[in-house]
Design an enzyme around this catalytic site. Structure first.
Site, PDB file in Angstrom:
ATOM      1  N   HIS A   1     -12.496  49.703  -3.788  1.00  0.00           N
ATOM      2  CA  HIS A   1     -12.759  49.921  -5.207  1.00  0.00           C
ATOM      3  C   HIS A   1     -11.606  49.360  -6.048  1.00  0.00           C
ATOM      4  CE1 HIS A   1     -15.639  52.645  -3.378  1.00  0.00           C
ATOM      5  NE2 HIS A   1     -16.207  52.828  -4.559  1.00  0.00           N
TER       6      HIS A   1
ATOM      7  N   GLU B   1     -12.279  51.781   3.548  1.00  0.00           N
ATOM      8  CA  GLU B   1     -11.777  51.940   2.187  1.00  0.00           C
ATOM      9  C   GLU B   1     -12.385  53.212   1.615  1.00  0.00           C
ATOM     10  OE1 GLU B   1     -13.479  51.712  -0.968  1.00  0.00           O
ATOM     11  OE2 GLU B   1     -15.428  51.637  -0.003  1.00  0.00           O
TER      12      GLU B   1
ATOM     13  N   SER C   1     -19.298  50.627  -1.423  1.00  0.00           N
ATOM     14  CA  SER C   1     -19.300  52.036  -1.836  1.00  0.00           C
ATOM     15  C   SER C   1     -20.527  52.736  -1.246  1.00  0.00           C
ATOM     16  CB  SER C   1     -19.262  52.127  -3.367  1.00  0.00           C
ATOM     17  OG  SER C   1     -18.966  53.432  -3.793  1.00  0.00           O
TER      18      SER C   1
END
EC number: 3.4.17.13
Length: 299
Positions: A272, A202, A109
């Site tokens: 995630h 992602e 992230s």
């Protein structure tokens, strides 16, 4: 030349820090798991710090991370969680000691900013994988891949995709991470070189139009044309729009890379999601896509 930090061994000291948002819950279960791997866990000051949405102000988070970048006894640094904030401190960090004696930096992230920086500026490998704040929701397999990546055990991935892939084989250095953060790195010293690479992507909570816009930015800048292969992980928690965009993330991605001939796979277990498998950024890898069957192994 790409540098590989030394693998961990039992008894090694590792540090957990919060370079971005503050923790919302205790990470005691995650610390217990890391200790069960034989590691000594040191908690940074940012773990318990609180400054609005951040784990302490920029000065505290910078100093905390700097301490462990410089400490030769610390063999790995794991970000406790993501959120937002790494980009605010990255230019205040001194990587001199870290560059001389590399250690593993791990997270995903927002931590993509750090992973991208150490790859781009110093050619040092890092680990994109589960963080302590996500350990409790993480699958046993995903946590085991993080352990294997840290300790240098064999890692390879085989799965069946539910989307329509583009078959082929590719070899190259594996780079990637969170799409939003990779786009935020563009034009800076933290921007990775995409030439001849296998890219994995992602993201979470982005509308289809935002995913489309970011990928078209990478395409217009020439990045996507340079790849050897493309791995698409989870693009989840997309909020419904009043007027539908008209394409799923998989459809718009394939449309954007339609003119290229490298292999493309979807549904890779990264992102995630509970099954967020560890990937080593900067490691040479080979990907094989045979219709729905996907394999990724390190060389």
């Amino acid at each position: 030349m790409i540098k590989q930090p030394p693998y961990l061994k039992k008894g090694d000291k590792i540090a957990i820090v919060c370079p971005a948002n503050k923790l919302k819950k205790s990470i005691a279960p995650a610390i217990a798991l890391l200790e069960s791997w034989g590691l000594q866990v040191i908690q940074g000051k940012s773990i318990h710090a609180d400054h609005f949405q951040f784990a302490g102000d920029d000065k505290l988070r910078t100093a905390d991370l700097q301490t462990f970048l410089d400490d030769a006894d610390i063999k790995a640094i794991i970000a406790a969680r993501g959120g937002y904030g790494g980009i605010r401190i990255i230019d205040q960090l001194d990587f001199t000691a870290f560059n001389k004696n590399p250690k593993w930096i791990a997270g995903f992230s927002d931590t993509t900013a750090l992973l991208s920086h150490v790859q781009a500026a110093f050619h040092i490998q890092s680990i994109h994988g589960q963080m302590p704040a996500s350990f409790e929701e993480g699958t046993r397999l995903s946590l085991e891949t993080l352990r294997k990546a840290l300790f240098g055990e064999e890692l390879h991935y085989n799965y069946t995709s539910t989307a329509i892939n583009r078959s082929g084989q590719a070899e190259g250095i594996l780079i990637g991470g969170n799409l939003s953060l990779l786009v935020a790195m563009q034009g800076s010293v933290s921007e990775m070189d995409y030439t001849g690479k296998i890219l994995f992507l992602e993201d979470v909570g982005e509308h289809e139009y935002a995913i489309d816009r970011m990928l078209r930015m990478l395409k217009r800048s020439g990045k996507l044309a340079l790849l050897k292969g493309l791995i698409i992980g989870a693009f989840n928690e997309i909020e419904p729009q009043e007027i539908p965009f008209g394409q799923t993330p998989e459809e718009l991605i394939m449309d954007i890379v339609l003119e290229y001939d490298y292999p493309v796979c979807f549904n890779f277990p990264v992102g995630h999601i509970p099954d967020n498998n560890a990937l080593i950024v900067g490691r040479a890898a080979i990907m094989n896509v045979d219709n729905a069957e996907v394999k990724l192994a390190y060389l």
